[in-house]
Design an enzyme around this catalytic site. Structure first.
Site, PDB file in Angstrom:
ATOM      1  N   HIS A 103      52.271  43.615  48.204  1.00  0.00           N
ATOM      2  CA  HIS A 103      51.382  44.776  48.041  1.00  0.00           C
ATOM      3  C   HIS A 103      50.507  45.037  49.269  1.00  0.00           C
ATOM      4  O   HIS A 103      49.474  45.696  49.167  1.00  0.00           O
ATOM      5  CB  HIS A 103      50.500  44.606  46.797  1.00  0.00           C
ATOM      6  CG  HIS A 103      51.271  44.358  45.545  1.00  0.00           C
ATOM      7  ND1 HIS A 103      52.222  45.241  45.073  1.00  0.00           N
ATOM      8  CD2 HIS A 103      51.255  43.303  44.671  1.00  0.00           C
ATOM      9  CE1 HIS A 103      52.742  44.753  43.947  1.00  0.00           C
ATOM     10  NE2 HIS A 103      52.192  43.581  43.690  1.00  0.00           N
ATOM     11  N   ASN A 118      49.630  48.844  37.101  1.00  0.00           N
ATOM     12  CA  ASN A 118      50.994  49.387  37.150  1.00  0.00           C
ATOM     13  C   ASN A 118      51.825  48.980  35.938  1.00  0.00           C
ATOM     14  O   ASN A 118      52.728  49.700  35.520  1.00  0.00           O
ATOM     15  CB  ASN A 118      51.694  48.957  38.445  1.00  0.00           C
ATOM     16  CG  ASN A 118      51.671  47.455  38.650  1.00  0.00           C
ATOM     17  OD1 ASN A 118      50.645  46.802  38.490  1.00  0.00           O
ATOM     18  ND2 ASN A 118      52.799  46.884  39.031  1.00  0.00           N
ATOM     19  N   HIS A 150      42.639  48.050  39.877  1.00  0.00           N
ATOM     20  CA  HIS A 150      43.744  47.091  39.843  1.00  0.00           C
ATOM     21  C   HIS A 150      44.246  46.657  41.225  1.00  0.00           C
ATOM     22  O   HIS A 150      44.228  45.458  41.532  1.00  0.00           O
ATOM     23  CB  HIS A 150      44.895  47.646  39.006  1.00  0.00           C
ATOM     24  CG  HIS A 150      46.004  46.675  38.815  1.00  0.00           C
ATOM     25  ND1 HIS A 150      45.840  45.475  38.152  1.00  0.00           N
ATOM     26  CD2 HIS A 150      47.319  46.701  39.209  1.00  0.00           C
ATOM     27  CE1 HIS A 150      46.972  44.809  38.142  1.00  0.00           C
ATOM     28  NE2 HIS A 150      47.893  45.522  38.769  1.00  0.00           N
ATOM     29  N   HIS A 156      46.482  42.662  40.835  1.00  0.00           N
ATOM     30  CA  HIS A 156      47.750  43.148  41.387  1.00  0.00           C
ATOM     31  C   HIS A 156      48.469  42.084  42.217  1.00  0.00           C
ATOM     32  O   HIS A 156      49.641  41.802  41.992  1.00  0.00           O
ATOM     33  CB  HIS A 156      47.507  44.407  42.216  1.00  0.00           C
ATOM     34  CG  HIS A 156      48.705  45.282  42.395  1.00  0.00           C
ATOM     35  ND1 HIS A 156      49.619  45.527  41.400  1.00  0.00           N
ATOM     36  CD2 HIS A 156      49.135  46.006  43.469  1.00  0.00           C
ATOM     37  CE1 HIS A 156      50.541  46.350  41.836  1.00  0.00           C
ATOM     38  NE2 HIS A 156      50.289  46.657  43.087  1.00  0.00           N
ATOM     39  N   VAL A 157      47.808  41.522  43.211  1.00  0.00           N
ATOM     40  CA  VAL A 157      48.359  40.401  43.974  1.00  0.00           C
ATOM     41  C   VAL A 157      48.124  39.139  43.152  1.00  0.00           C
ATOM     42  O   VAL A 157      46.990  38.837  42.780  1.00  0.00           O
ATOM     43  CB  VAL A 157      47.690  40.274  45.357  1.00  0.00           C
ATOM     44  CG1 VAL A 157      48.193  39.033  46.088  1.00  0.00           C
ATOM     45  CG2 VAL A 157      47.931  41.530  46.175  1.00  0.00           C
ATOM     46  N   HIS A 158      49.189  38.388  42.879  1.00  0.00           N
ATOM     47  CA  HIS A 158      49.097  37.255  41.968  1.00  0.00           C
ATOM     48  C   HIS A 158      48.673  36.001  42.723  1.00  0.00           C
ATOM     49  O   HIS A 158      49.428  35.030  42.879  1.00  0.00           O
ATOM     50  CB  HIS A 158      50.431  37.041  41.257  1.00  0.00           C
ATOM     51  CG  HIS A 158      50.857  38.250  40.484  1.00  0.00           C
ATOM     52  ND1 HIS A 158      52.172  38.537  40.207  1.00  0.00           N
ATOM     53  CD2 HIS A 158      50.140  39.268  39.943  1.00  0.00           C
ATOM     54  CE1 HIS A 158      52.238  39.662  39.527  1.00  0.00           C
ATOM     55  NE2 HIS A 158      51.020  40.127  39.353  1.00  0.00           N
ATOM     56  N   ASP A 179      45.670  40.519  35.891  1.00  0.00           N
ATOM     57  CA  ASP A 179      47.090  40.241  35.676  1.00  0.00           C
ATOM     58  C   ASP A 179      47.292  39.109  34.678  1.00  0.00           C
ATOM     59  O   ASP A 179      48.060  38.180  34.893  1.00  0.00           O
ATOM     60  CB  ASP A 179      47.772  39.933  37.002  1.00  0.00           C
ATOM     61  CG  ASP A 179      47.752  41.125  37.941  1.00  0.00           C
ATOM     62  OD1 ASP A 179      48.798  41.766  38.106  1.00  0.00           O
ATOM     63  OD2 ASP A 179      46.676  41.441  38.495  1.00  0.00           O
TER      64      ASP A 179
END
Length: 492
Positions: free
Chosen positions: A324, A232, A314, A351-353, A177
């Site tokens: 998520h 995504n 991802h 994906h998870v920040h 990300d």
């Protein structure tokens, strides 16, 4: 003072630890403005820009990519003709002496919108050239461009990956990300592009930012191969239901060489490590092409030649953040057994920040032979760092939340352990060893066939060289785990 002992996975499973966001830090920042000096074009057309390297399946081969010409933005855009400029890489083992020439292919893509107010885009000419027959672990010097137009780049260099066997890459950077904010670039800029068009099914589709990102990254990725996998934010829907146009056009990956024939999933070797990159936004079911390719790819891995198998995709399967949570449970249910039975050692996701490292786990149960799952989606995305955990009071998502952008919904209640019968744990799950809400990146250093050192660095510690956000030796146990997976496979 005695040196701190670095733990190993043999010391686990570890008691879960949480480190919450430092309240003195901001949760995020805006994108750099498109006219920021670090994002500006450095050369004039038709000279190459956005030069990038990517590994091929074999360490004796490498991809070189770049862009020439100007992108266009407007209501009516006309794609450039790729045949008007050659795709050449001149290279050799001595600086200034380019004994070899390789030619490749060129393409353009367009992003066209059926929404009033959104301007269309067509790219410059995107070039991809594959160099073959290289010596492993050897430095090469190269220029790229079109010699007939006297438009070659300045000299760059790279070192090929080591050959398969007892040699390993020195350091592998892992980041997910990655945006163009001050957290990812080390300003106020273009904010959420889709916010001005709330009825348009778009995300980061403002295509000039792709060009800005390519310029910003060139000083690094023109020297060191960068391997990508779609997420995504690369879906980018446009007219006629087209998706992923920019991702597919801009990045060279070894899909043909590894037999996947799809840029959405592929594999490659780097010394004694076999890397597998999986696609979460294409068919991952057991009856699909990706699963069939993955099964064949894993079957052909020779653990005497490439002892380590590292996978990446991802969205994470194991995730204790509210964001998520259980979003790609369907993918886990389809593919986890295959990876486990073939002894995959490490799995990286984004994906998870935020950051999270799991204890070894399989099917939500602690298992000494399960992979070490690591979420490192904290590269600096504009959407800010995630701070809420699913086990926090009133932060457990409902089962109608976190619907994936591809695939079905397979949310489940746990069937065993302290969370039996519940959708969320009431405390940090036992499979979550360490989690922290901070931006950062990771470095994997493979020492030998059984030991690899994983280090996660926080952004805020950038000027404290002795500080490490998280560090552990990941230790393989092939004698124990291959016997166990063989027993499970035979029972299945």
């Amino acid at each position: 003072m005695a040196a701190r002992r670095i733990p190993t996975t043999l010391d686990g499973p570890f008691r879960p630890v949480t480190r919450r966001l430092d309240p003195s830090l901001r949760r995020g920042s805006d994108d750099l403005p498109i006219d920021h000096p670090r994002l500006a074009r450095k050369v004039r057309p038709p000279f190459p820009e956005q030069i990038a390297l990517a590994a091929s399946y074999s360490p004796s081969s490498i991809w070189v990519s770049w862009i020439t010409g100007d992108a266009q933005i407007g209501t009516n855009v006309t794609p450039a003709d790729p045949s008007t400029v050659a795709s050449e890489v001149w290279y050799g083992e001595e600086s200034g002496k380019y004994s070899f020439l390789e030619r490749g292919t060129a393409t353009v893509y367009s992003q066209l919108y059926p929404f009033r107010g959104l301007l269309n885009y067509t790219s410059g000419v995107i070039h991809h050239v594959r160099l073959q027959g290289l010596k492993t672990a050897t430095r090469y010097y190269y220029k790229c461009g079109d010699s007939s137009l006297m438009a070659l780049s300045k000299e760059h260099s790279f070192v090929t990956l080591p050959s398969c066997g007892p040699r390993y890459p020195h350091r592998i950077a892992v980041i997910g990300d990655l945006g163009l904010t001050s957290n990812s670039t080390r300003g106020k800029g273009a904010p959420c592009f889709s916010c001005a068009f709330p009825d348009a099914p778009i995300r980061e589709t403002y295509q000039p930012r792709w060009d800005a990102w390519g310029r910003f990254m060139e000083p690094v990725i023109s020297k060191i191969p960068m391997m990508v996998i779609e997420g995504n934010h690369e879906i980018e829907p446009q007219v006629d239901g087209l998706t992923f146009k920019s991702y597919l056009a801009r990045f060279a990956v070894p899909s043909q060489e590894c037999g996947s024939n799809s840029n959405f999933y592929y594999s490659f070797n780097a010394g004694g490590v076999h890397f597998i990159m999986l696609g979460a936004y294409v068919d991952y079911n057991m009856t699909g092409a990706q699963y069939a390719w993955l099964r064949t790819d894993l079957h052909h891995v020779n653990r005497q030649v490439t002892p380590w198998v590292v996978a990446a995709w991802h969205p994470p399967w194991y995730n204790s953040y509210s964001s998520h949570y259980q979003e790609f449970e369907c993918m886990r249910q389809e593919m986890e057994g295959l990876l486990y039975n073939h002894g995959v050692d490490i799995v990286f996701s984004g994906h998870v920040h935020a950051y999270e490292r799991m204890n070894r786990v399989f099917n939500y149960a602690l298992d000494p032979c399960g992979p070490v799952y690591i979420t490192v989606g904290d590269g600096g995305n504009i959407e800010k760092v995630d701070v809420e955990f699913a086990d926090d009071n009133r932060k457990c998502p409902s089962e109608s939340d976190n619907i994936p952008e591809y695939g079905g919904v397979c949310h489940l209640n746990f069937t065993s352990g302290p969370a039996k019968g519940k959708f969320c744990w009431e405390t940090q799950p036992e499979w979550s060893a360490f989690r922290e809400s901070s931006f950062g990146h990771g470095i994997l250093e493979v020492i030998n066939s059984t030991y690899a050192l994983w280090t996660w660095h926080r952004n805020q510690d950038a000027y404290k060289e002795s500080r490490k956000g998280d560090q552990i030796y990941i230790v393989r146990q092939p004698e124990l785990c291959f016997m166990k997976s063989a027993k499970i496979t035979s029972e299945n």
